[in-house]
Design an enzyme around this catalytic site. Structure first.
Site, PDB file in Angstrom:
ATOM      1  N   ARG A  68     -23.117   3.916  14.816  1.00 10.85           N
ATOM      2  CA  ARG A  68     -22.771   2.465  14.351  1.00 10.85           C
ATOM      3  C   ARG A  68     -21.344   2.057  14.409  1.00 10.85           C
ATOM      4  O   ARG A  68     -20.733   1.022  14.729  1.00 10.85           O
ATOM      5  CB  ARG A  68     -23.576   2.477  13.105  1.00 10.85           C
ATOM      6  CG  ARG A  68     -24.933   1.991  13.078  1.00 10.85           C
ATOM      7  CD  ARG A  68     -25.478   2.622  12.047  1.00 10.85           C
ATOM      8  NE  ARG A  68     -25.472   4.198  12.001  1.00 10.85           N
ATOM      9  CZ  ARG A  68     -26.446   4.711  12.867  1.00 10.85           C
ATOM     10  NH1 ARG A  68     -27.413   4.341  13.249  1.00 10.85           N
ATOM     11  NH2 ARG A  68     -26.280   6.245  13.033  1.00 10.85           N
ATOM     12  N   THR A  69     -20.430   2.892  13.715  1.00 14.98           N
ATOM     13  CA  THR A  69     -18.963   2.470  13.452  1.00 14.98           C
ATOM     14  C   THR A  69     -18.310   2.430  14.872  1.00 14.98           C
ATOM     15  O   THR A  69     -17.748   1.305  14.987  1.00 14.98           O
ATOM     16  CB  THR A  69     -18.328   3.423  12.441  1.00 14.98           C
ATOM     17  OG1 THR A  69     -19.264   3.880  11.446  1.00 14.98           O
ATOM     18  CG2 THR A  69     -17.305   2.877  12.183  1.00 14.98           C
ATOM     19  N   LYS A 120      -5.174  21.376  21.305  1.00 13.99           N
ATOM     20  CA  LYS A 120      -3.902  22.264  21.816  1.00 13.99           C
ATOM     21  C   LYS A 120      -2.889  22.288  20.704  1.00 13.99           C
ATOM     22  O   LYS A 120      -1.840  22.850  20.687  1.00 13.99           O
ATOM     23  CB  LYS A 120      -2.969  21.635  22.932  1.00 13.99           C
ATOM     24  CG  LYS A 120      -4.058  21.346  24.186  1.00 13.99           C
ATOM     25  CD  LYS A 120      -3.080  20.798  25.071  1.00 13.99           C
ATOM     26  CE  LYS A 120      -4.148  19.878  25.980  1.00 13.99           C
ATOM     27  NZ  LYS A 120      -3.172  18.765  26.966  1.00 13.99           N
ATOM     28  N   HIS A 163     -15.165   5.362   3.378  1.00 15.18           N
ATOM     29  CA  HIS A 163     -15.528   4.534   4.422  1.00 15.18           C
ATOM     30  C   HIS A 163     -15.460   3.134   4.215  1.00 15.18           C
ATOM     31  O   HIS A 163     -16.582   2.283   4.104  1.00 15.18           O
ATOM     32  CB  HIS A 163     -16.987   4.949   4.816  1.00 15.18           C
ATOM     33  CG  HIS A 163     -17.570   4.608   6.429  1.00 15.18           C
ATOM     34  ND1 HIS A 163     -16.810   3.747   7.071  1.00 15.18           N
ATOM     35  CD2 HIS A 163     -18.390   5.066   6.969  1.00 15.18           C
ATOM     36  CE1 HIS A 163     -17.521   3.794   8.376  1.00 15.18           C
ATOM     37  NE2 HIS A 163     -18.414   4.504   8.347  1.00 15.18           N
ATOM     38  N   ARG A 202     -11.703   7.802  12.829  1.00 12.81           N
ATOM     39  CA  ARG A 202     -12.554   8.610  11.939  1.00 12.81           C
ATOM     40  C   ARG A 202     -12.192  10.212  12.285  1.00 12.81           C
ATOM     41  O   ARG A 202     -11.912  10.584  13.107  1.00 12.81           O
ATOM     42  CB  ARG A 202     -14.026   8.518  12.390  1.00 12.81           C
ATOM     43  CG  ARG A 202     -15.098   9.645  11.903  1.00 12.81           C
ATOM     44  CD  ARG A 202     -16.427   9.259  11.990  1.00 12.81           C
ATOM     45  NE  ARG A 202     -16.628   8.192  11.290  1.00 12.81           N
ATOM     46  CZ  ARG A 202     -18.331   7.762  11.230  1.00 12.81           C
ATOM     47  NH1 ARG A 202     -19.180   8.440  11.843  1.00 12.81           N
ATOM     48  NH2 ARG A 202     -18.208   6.549  10.505  1.00 12.81           N
TER      49      ARG A 202
HETATM   50  N1   CP Z   1     -22.746   4.313   8.923  1.00 10.28           N
HETATM   51  C1   CP Z   1     -22.099   4.946   9.685  1.00 10.28           C
HETATM   52  O1   CP Z   1     -21.009   5.283   9.393  1.00 10.28           O
HETATM   53  O2   CP Z   1     -22.685   5.440  11.100  1.00 10.28           O
HETATM   54  P1   CP Z   1     -22.059   6.260  12.232  1.00 10.28           P
HETATM   55  O3   CP Z   1     -21.892   7.694  11.381  1.00 10.28           O
HETATM   56  O4   CP Z   1     -23.075   6.234  13.084  1.00 10.28           O
HETATM   57  O5   CP Z   1     -20.903   5.628  12.483  1.00 10.28           O
END
Ligand code: CP
Length: 306
Positions: free
Chosen positions: A53-54, A83, A132, A104
């Site tokens: 999603r993100t 590395k 998040h 991320r």
């Molecule tokens: N909600 C969310 O962060 O989903 P993903 O891990 O698929 O990005």
């Protein structure tokens, strides 16, 4: 000043209201077709952990605004991190190629470290078990869209409250709204961190521990279900102890108030029965769609406020 998005704590009520007004505009842009608002801009998605999603919603958001995207979805394997390159060096270099970086990473504080060395905006797409924030923004926006208001709601945060970073960021954002009550509905093995409850206490947010899902379902306007974050547990045994304790099935849905809604940041791993998906109370796929509009607005903010 560079517009980074690192923590949900950086948003006050007025910033949230401004942002959500823009999100509505972005919904309109998507309905009408494409925009060239961010034409010529390049976004890098640097993902050291898996995502559906993100990453895709950020990429979709950028494409819908006319920008371009470069991306790695497995940066721990397919970037020079393998590395031995430091995160800071990677960020300095990628920042010289693009106009905004979405990151991320598995370590708490990684987005903040990235922002400390970047000369372009950094958007935190999840830093380990930390935060998040962009997910929490779309969660709040979804509550607005589903219930018409955030003030005065009772929300049950269910499941893995210790490692679920979306719960942490959403708790911070909810502190901006009056008369919110949070029910923490999880097992003692994965408690909400004291740093979160200390913050809520300081901000005067009412919260309580309600470990019984049926009771929470009767009381809450929003059931915010989460996945138990298997990858963050110190051992498989500890994960097995809490797996599957909280299931939203039709029996739970039948206890909910008629206007109440179920949210989940997704992915799910069995904690909401598939049979519930067609119920109008199940708002989690609409919530995922809102991610595109919210991230369009955030990208516009990042790239047009410099
Ligand atoms: N909600 C969310 O962060 O989903 P993903 O891990 O698929 O990005």
């Amino acid at each position: 000043m560079i517009y980074h998005v690192i923590s949900a704590m950086q948003f006050d009520r007025s910033k949230l209201d401004d942002l959500f007004e823009e999100v509505r505009d972005m919904e309109g842009i998507v309905r009408k077709g494409r925009s060239t608002l961010l034409s010529g801009e390049i976004m890098a998605c640097l993902f050291f952990e898996p995502s559906t999603r993100t990453r895709f919603s950020f990429e979709s958001a950028m494409h819908r605004l006319g920008g371009r995207v470069i991306s790695t979805d497995n940066a721990s394997q397919f970037s020079s991190a393998i590395k031995g390159e430091t995160l800071e060096d990677t960020i300095r270099v990628v920042a010289s190629y693009v106009d905004v970086i979405v990151i991320r990473h598995n370590e708490i504080g990684s987005a903040s470290r990235a922002a400390a060395v970047a000369n372009v905006p950094i958007l935190n797409a999840g830093d380990g078990a930390g935060e998040h924030p962009t997910q929490a923004l779309l969660d709040i926006y979804t509550i607005y869209r589903e219930l018409g208001n955030v003030e005065g709601i009772t929300i049950a945060m269910i499941g893995d409250l210790a490692y679920g970073r979306t719960v942490h960021s959403l708790s911070y954002l909810l502190a901006n709204y009056r008369d919110v009550r949070i029910l923490f509905t999880g097992p003692p093995e994965t408690p909400i961190p004291a740093s979160i409850t200390d913050y809520l206490t300081e901000k005067g947010v009412r919260f309580e521990y309600e470990p019984d899902l049926a009771s929470a379902a009767k009381r809450a306007d929003i059931l915010y279900q989460t996945r138990v974050q298997k990858e963050r547990f110190p051992s498989p045994e500890q994960y097995e102890k809490v797996r599957g304790l909280y299931l939203i099935d039709q029996e739970i849905v039948d206890l909910m108030q008629p206007h109440a809604r179920i949210l989940h940041p997704l992915p799910r791993a069995g904690e909401i029965a598939i049979a519930v998906d067609e119920d109008p109370k199940a708002a989690y796929f609409r919530q995922a769609e809102n991610g595109v509009y919210v991230r369009m607005a955030l990208l516009e903010r990042c790239l047009r406020t410099n």
